[in-house]
Design an enzyme around this catalytic site. Structure first.
Site, PDB file in Angstrom:
ATOM      1  N   ASP A  30       0.813  -1.237   0.113  1.00 55.87           N
ATOM      2  CA  ASP A  30       0.100   0.000   0.229  1.00 55.87           C
ATOM      3  C   ASP A  30       0.782   1.388   0.048  1.00 55.87           C
ATOM      4  O   ASP A  30       2.077   1.185   0.663  1.00 55.87           O
ATOM      5  CB  ASP A  30      -1.035   0.021   1.218  1.00 55.87           C
ATOM      6  CG  ASP A  30      -2.214   1.020   0.968  1.00 55.87           C
ATOM      7  OD1 ASP A  30      -3.329   0.441   1.044  1.00 55.87           O
ATOM      8  OD2 ASP A  30      -1.836   2.269   1.147  1.00 55.87           O
ATOM      9  N   ILE A  31       0.457   2.212  -0.652  1.00 50.62           N
ATOM     10  CA  ILE A  31       1.334   3.541  -1.012  1.00 50.62           C
ATOM     11  C   ILE A  31       1.240   4.188   0.103  1.00 50.62           C
ATOM     12  O   ILE A  31       2.052   5.133   0.624  1.00 50.62           O
ATOM     13  CB  ILE A  31       0.759   4.194  -2.106  1.00 50.62           C
ATOM     14  CG1 ILE A  31       1.841   5.194  -2.776  1.00 50.62           C
ATOM     15  CG2 ILE A  31      -0.661   4.762  -1.851  1.00 50.62           C
ATOM     16  CD1 ILE A  31       1.409   5.746  -4.210  1.00 50.62           C
ATOM     17  N   ASN A  87     -12.924  -3.254   2.732  1.00 52.08           N
ATOM     18  CA  ASN A  87     -13.779  -2.131   2.889  1.00 52.08           C
ATOM     19  C   ASN A  87     -14.879  -2.267   1.770  1.00 52.08           C
ATOM     20  O   ASN A  87     -14.516  -2.366   0.737  1.00 52.08           O
ATOM     21  CB  ASN A  87     -13.261  -0.791   2.978  1.00 52.08           C
ATOM     22  CG  ASN A  87     -12.028  -0.706   4.071  1.00 52.08           C
ATOM     23  OD1 ASN A  87     -12.409  -1.170   5.095  1.00 52.08           O
ATOM     24  ND2 ASN A  87     -10.875  -0.112   4.104  1.00 52.08           N
ATOM     25  N   GLU A  95     -12.336   3.624  -0.933  1.00 53.99           N
ATOM     26  CA  GLU A  95     -11.814   4.662  -1.729  1.00 53.99           C
ATOM     27  C   GLU A  95     -11.705   4.150  -3.238  1.00 53.99           C
ATOM     28  O   GLU A  95     -11.898   4.993  -4.077  1.00 53.99           O
ATOM     29  CB  GLU A  95     -10.571   5.410  -1.220  1.00 53.99           C
ATOM     30  CG  GLU A  95     -10.650   5.992   0.214  1.00 53.99           C
ATOM     31  CD  GLU A  95      -9.393   6.470   0.533  1.00 53.99           C
ATOM     32  OE1 GLU A  95      -8.318   6.275   0.047  1.00 53.99           O
ATOM     33  OE2 GLU A  95      -9.293   7.187   1.838  1.00 53.99           O
ATOM     34  N   VAL A  96     -11.138   3.017  -3.434  1.00 57.09           N
ATOM     35  CA  VAL A  96     -10.851   2.724  -4.787  1.00 57.09           C
ATOM     36  C   VAL A  96     -11.810   1.489  -4.824  1.00 57.09           C
ATOM     37  O   VAL A  96     -11.956   0.384  -4.243  1.00 57.09           O
ATOM     38  CB  VAL A  96      -9.435   1.988  -4.885  1.00 57.09           C
ATOM     39  CG1 VAL A  96      -9.126   1.515  -6.328  1.00 57.09           C
ATOM     40  CG2 VAL A  96      -8.490   3.142  -4.364  1.00 57.09           C
ATOM     41  N   HIS A 100     -10.603  -5.160  -2.985  1.00 55.99           N
ATOM     42  CA  HIS A 100      -8.924  -5.431  -2.552  1.00 55.99           C
ATOM     43  C   HIS A 100      -8.980  -5.950  -1.297  1.00 55.99           C
ATOM     44  O   HIS A 100      -9.734  -5.487  -0.270  1.00 55.99           O
ATOM     45  CB  HIS A 100      -8.004  -4.080  -2.623  1.00 55.99           C
ATOM     46  CG  HIS A 100      -8.636  -2.664  -2.409  1.00 55.99           C
ATOM     47  ND1 HIS A 100      -9.602  -2.083  -2.833  1.00 55.99           N
ATOM     48  CD2 HIS A 100      -8.596  -2.154  -1.119  1.00 55.99           C
ATOM     49  CE1 HIS A 100     -10.032  -1.000  -2.173  1.00 55.99           C
ATOM     50  NE2 HIS A 100      -9.475  -1.035  -0.958  1.00 55.99           N
ATOM     51  N   HIS A 102      -7.137  -6.003   2.305  1.00 56.31           N
ATOM     52  CA  HIS A 102      -5.734  -5.366   2.875  1.00 56.31           C
ATOM     53  C   HIS A 102      -5.316  -6.420   3.953  1.00 56.31           C
ATOM     54  O   HIS A 102      -5.808  -6.982   4.729  1.00 56.31           O
ATOM     55  CB  HIS A 102      -6.592  -4.397   3.921  1.00 56.31           C
ATOM     56  CG  HIS A 102      -6.594  -2.954   3.289  1.00 56.31           C
ATOM     57  ND1 HIS A 102      -6.240  -1.833   2.891  1.00 56.31           N
ATOM     58  CD2 HIS A 102      -8.122  -2.658   2.748  1.00 56.31           C
ATOM     59  CE1 HIS A 102      -6.946  -0.998   2.330  1.00 56.31           C
ATOM     60  NE2 HIS A 102      -7.991  -1.491   2.131  1.00 56.31           N
TER      61      HIS A 102
HETATM   62  P1  AMP Z   1      -9.751   1.540   0.513  1.00 55.19           P
HETATM   63  O1  AMP Z   1      -9.833   2.728   1.255  1.00 55.19           O
HETATM   64  O2  AMP Z   1     -10.170   0.109   1.313  1.00 55.19           O
HETATM   65  O3  AMP Z   1     -10.290   1.613  -0.747  1.00 55.19           O
HETATM   66  O4  AMP Z   1      -8.064   1.272   0.202  1.00 55.19           O
HETATM   67  C1  AMP Z   1      -7.649   1.976  -0.824  1.00 55.19           C
HETATM   68  C2  AMP Z   1      -6.133   1.708  -0.578  1.00 55.19           C
HETATM   69  O5  AMP Z   1      -5.414   1.933  -1.487  1.00 55.19           O
HETATM   70  C3  AMP Z   1      -5.586   2.721   0.517  1.00 55.19           C
HETATM   71  O6  AMP Z   1      -5.221   2.142   1.428  1.00 55.19           O
HETATM   72  C4  AMP Z   1      -4.591   3.541  -0.430  1.00 55.19           C
HETATM   73  O7  AMP Z   1      -3.500   3.991   0.228  1.00 55.19           O
HETATM   74  C5  AMP Z   1      -4.219   2.455  -1.357  1.00 55.19           C
HETATM   75  N1  AMP Z   1      -3.549   3.096  -2.863  1.00 55.19           N
HETATM   76  C6  AMP Z   1      -4.180   3.947  -3.334  1.00 55.19           C
HETATM   77  N2  AMP Z   1      -3.610   4.299  -4.509  1.00 55.19           N
HETATM   78  C7  AMP Z   1      -2.355   3.446  -4.500  1.00 55.19           C
HETATM   79  C8  AMP Z   1      -1.442   2.910  -5.298  1.00 55.19           C
HETATM   80  N3  AMP Z   1      -1.160   3.615  -6.411  1.00 55.19           N
HETATM   81  N4  AMP Z   1      -0.344   2.263  -4.872  1.00 55.19           N
HETATM   82  C9  AMP Z   1      -0.548   1.215  -3.782  1.00 55.19           C
HETATM   83  N5  AMP Z   1      -1.726   1.659  -2.801  1.00 55.19           N
HETATM   84  C10 AMP Z   1      -2.685   2.471  -3.342  1.00 55.19           C
END
Ligand code: AMP
Length: 114
Positions: A30-31, A87, A95-96, A100, A102
């Site tokens: 994770d970034i 999530n 957010e994405v 995914h 975690h």
């Molecule tokens: P969520 O809030 O469950 O959707 O988690 C999305 C996760 O993606 C967050 O923990 C972000 O830090 C991570 N994230 C977003 N963009 C990137 C990226 N380019 N590379 C790695 N992790 C990312």
């Protein structure tokens, strides 16, 4: 393929810090890590949320969890333990919109989550 940042990572258009890959999933750091180890396990199929999972996805989700466990064992996290989180949508803090898993480890997690 979908137009999320994770679809772009799978397509190789955006780099990632890869931990594991096979024909079904990709795992990368994770970034914005929330723990000493914070890895995301994502399917190559662009499924927006866990609410979009169909019965046909059961083997894929099982594979994601199995891969997370393998990574945790290989990193030496299994003895002390770790947390796996999906999530879903707004209240879940998603957010994405590409599912995914975690994998968080390397510190004591609190419960309940904030
Ligand atoms: P969520 O809030 O469950 O959707 O988690 C999305 C996760 O993606 C967050 O923990 C972000 O830090 C991570 N994230 C977003 N963009 C990137 C990226 N380019 N590379 C790695 N992790 C990312």
């Amino acid at each position: 393929m979908g137009d999320t940042i994770f679809a772009k990572i799978i397509a190789g258009e955006i780099p990632c810090d890869k931990v594991f890959e096979d024909d079904q999933v990709l795992a990368f750091n994770d970034i914005n890590p929330q723990a000493p180890t914070h890895i995301l396990i994502i399917p190559k199929e662009p499924i927006p949320t866990t609410d979009d999972l169909k019965e046909e996805h059961k083997p894929l989700v099982g594979h994601m969890v199995w891969v997370a466990g393998e990574i945790a064992r290989n990193l030496g996290l299994a003895r002390d333990g770790y947390r796996l989180v999906f999530n879903c949508r707004g209240h879940g803090g998603q957010e994405v919109y590409h599912i995914h898993l975690h994998l968080l480890g390397g510190r004591q997690m609190s419960w309940p989550p904030g």
